[in-house]
Write a protein that holds these residues in place. Structure first.
Motif, PDB file in Angstrom:
ATOM      1  N   THR A   5     -48.771  32.389 -11.646  1.00  0.00           N
ATOM      2  CA  THR A   5     -47.958  33.543 -11.251  1.00  0.00           C
ATOM      3  C   THR A   5     -46.964  33.110 -10.176  1.00  0.00           C
ATOM      4  O   THR A   5     -47.324  32.374  -9.250  1.00  0.00           O
ATOM      5  CB  THR A   5     -48.842  34.678 -10.715  1.00  0.00           C
ATOM      6  OG1 THR A   5     -49.739  35.089 -11.745  1.00  0.00           O
ATOM      7  CG2 THR A   5     -48.013  35.873 -10.295  1.00  0.00           C
ATOM      8  N   VAL A   6     -45.731  33.553 -10.274  1.00  0.00           N
ATOM      9  CA  VAL A   6     -44.700  33.185  -9.302  1.00  0.00           C
ATOM     10  C   VAL A   6     -44.177  34.442  -8.624  1.00  0.00           C
ATOM     11  O   VAL A   6     -44.179  35.533  -9.205  1.00  0.00           O
ATOM     12  CB  VAL A   6     -43.549  32.385  -9.941  1.00  0.00           C
ATOM     13  CG1 VAL A   6     -44.028  31.025 -10.386  1.00  0.00           C
ATOM     14  CG2 VAL A   6     -42.949  33.152 -11.111  1.00  0.00           C
ATOM     15  N   LYS A   7     -43.712  34.270  -7.386  1.00  0.00           N
ATOM     16  CA  LYS A   7     -43.299  35.405  -6.560  1.00  0.00           C
ATOM     17  C   LYS A   7     -41.928  35.163  -5.957  1.00  0.00           C
ATOM     18  O   LYS A   7     -41.574  34.035  -5.607  1.00  0.00           O
ATOM     19  CB  LYS A   7     -44.319  35.621  -5.427  1.00  0.00           C
ATOM     20  CG  LYS A   7     -43.979  36.761  -4.486  1.00  0.00           C
ATOM     21  CD  LYS A   7     -45.014  36.895  -3.375  1.00  0.00           C
ATOM     22  CE  LYS A   7     -44.769  35.895  -2.263  1.00  0.00           C
ATOM     23  NZ  LYS A   7     -45.598  36.168  -1.063  1.00  0.00           N
ATOM     24  N   GLU A  27     -36.648  32.275 -12.469  1.00  0.00           N
ATOM     25  CA  GLU A  27     -37.357  32.246 -13.737  1.00  0.00           C
ATOM     26  C   GLU A  27     -36.435  32.823 -14.823  1.00  0.00           C
ATOM     27  O   GLU A  27     -35.335  32.342 -14.989  1.00  0.00           O
ATOM     28  CB  GLU A  27     -38.680  33.014 -13.629  1.00  0.00           C
ATOM     29  CG  GLU A  27     -39.649  32.438 -12.582  1.00  0.00           C
ATOM     30  CD  GLU A  27     -40.164  31.056 -12.927  1.00  0.00           C
ATOM     31  OE1 GLU A  27     -40.454  30.797 -14.114  1.00  0.00           O
ATOM     32  OE2 GLU A  27     -40.285  30.217 -12.014  1.00  0.00           O
TER      33      GLU A  27
END
Length: 276
Positions: A5-7, A27
């Protein structure tokens, strides 16, 4: 956060992006942050963003904030949302028929809690808050205030359908807080994506309200023109840059934040029985 998961997190009190025309890629998303035209008197940016993207792009969670009278309310919501990132991921890891229902329950529980409402009373100002989540071939949104989310697709455009939520004024989260009322006011909903390329656009009002009204209706207040600007060209980074440039050249003073991404839906679209 879980593995994969990326933030992304930003608030305009830290980086104002005055006169800034170049959007950024994150992204599969394009993010435009414009603090206004300094020659027109722009000197602050009280917008904010918090984005989570699931492992392998299985889902996108995007929260867009437009605060006023300081960015403190936007900062508070970003901190709060960051603190429950794991719970958001857990909701969105569920099957889609459970995910949105669980997420809305989580958000309403936190926003309506005594602890969060007490923190809101300590900030100066309040914010509009729009959250949008794409999972599989569905789009869910939650909105307090006047930020906008559009779902752009030729089949919908042919019927004049663009905007998902109603812009609602006099709704906020912060010092003046809808969750302090006997009944909190917000809107939420779910839409199925059409087959093929869908474009999602989230924006604060700075993209819609700029320039001089006596020169005619401002371009992106017309959702059909917003569709033309964001759907007809597949390079969304160029689309966002051109839109922000138009605001800048019209001496837009208010900050404008845009988040947009495409999703190619391969599932068959729902049709009425007589069209099958």
């Amino acid at each position: 956060m879980g593995p994969g998961t990326v933030k992304f997190s930003w608030v305009g009190s830290g980086e104002r992006y005055l006169d800034h025309l170049k959007p950024a890629a994150f992204e599969n998303m394009v993010i435009g942050r414009y603090g206004g035209n300094s020659l027109a008197g722009a000197d602050k940016n009280e917008d904010g963003l918090f984005i989570l993207i699931g492992p392998g792009g299985t889902w996108e969670f995007s929260m867009l904030l437009d605060a006023h009278n300081t960015a403190e309310s936007a900062e508070l919501l970003i901190r709060m949302t960051g603190s429950i990132s794991s719970e958001i991921e857990q909701c969105l890891s569920r099957p889609v028929h459970e995910a949105f229902k669980n997420l809305e329950t989580l958000l309403l529980t936190i926003l309506g809690s005594d602890a969060f409402r007490s923190q809101c009373r300590e900030v100066t100002g309040e914010t509009a808050c729009l959250i949008c989540v794409r999972k599989e071939n569905y789009l869910w949104w939650f909105s307090v205030g006047d930020n906008s989310v559009y779902l752009l697709h030729p089949e919908l455009a042919a019927r004049g359908q663009y905007l998902l939520n109603q812009r609602n004024y006099y709704e906020w989260i912060g010092y003046v807080n809808t969750f302090d009322q006997p009944v909190a006011c917000f809107s939420s909903g779910v839409r199925e994506l059409r087959k093929g390329r869908n474009v999602i656009v989230m924006t604060t009002d700075g993209l819609l309200e700029y320039g001089r009204l006596e020169h005619g209706r401002q371009t992106f207040e017309d959702p059909g023109k917003l569709y033309q600007a964001f759907y007809n060209k597949k390079n969304l980074q160029a689309c966002v840059e051109a839109a922000i440039l138009e605001v800048h050249e019209a001496q837009g003073r208010d900050s404008a934040t845009v988040v947009t991404w495409s999703y190619y839906n391969e599932r068959a679209a729902v049709l009425p029985s007589d069209a099958k």
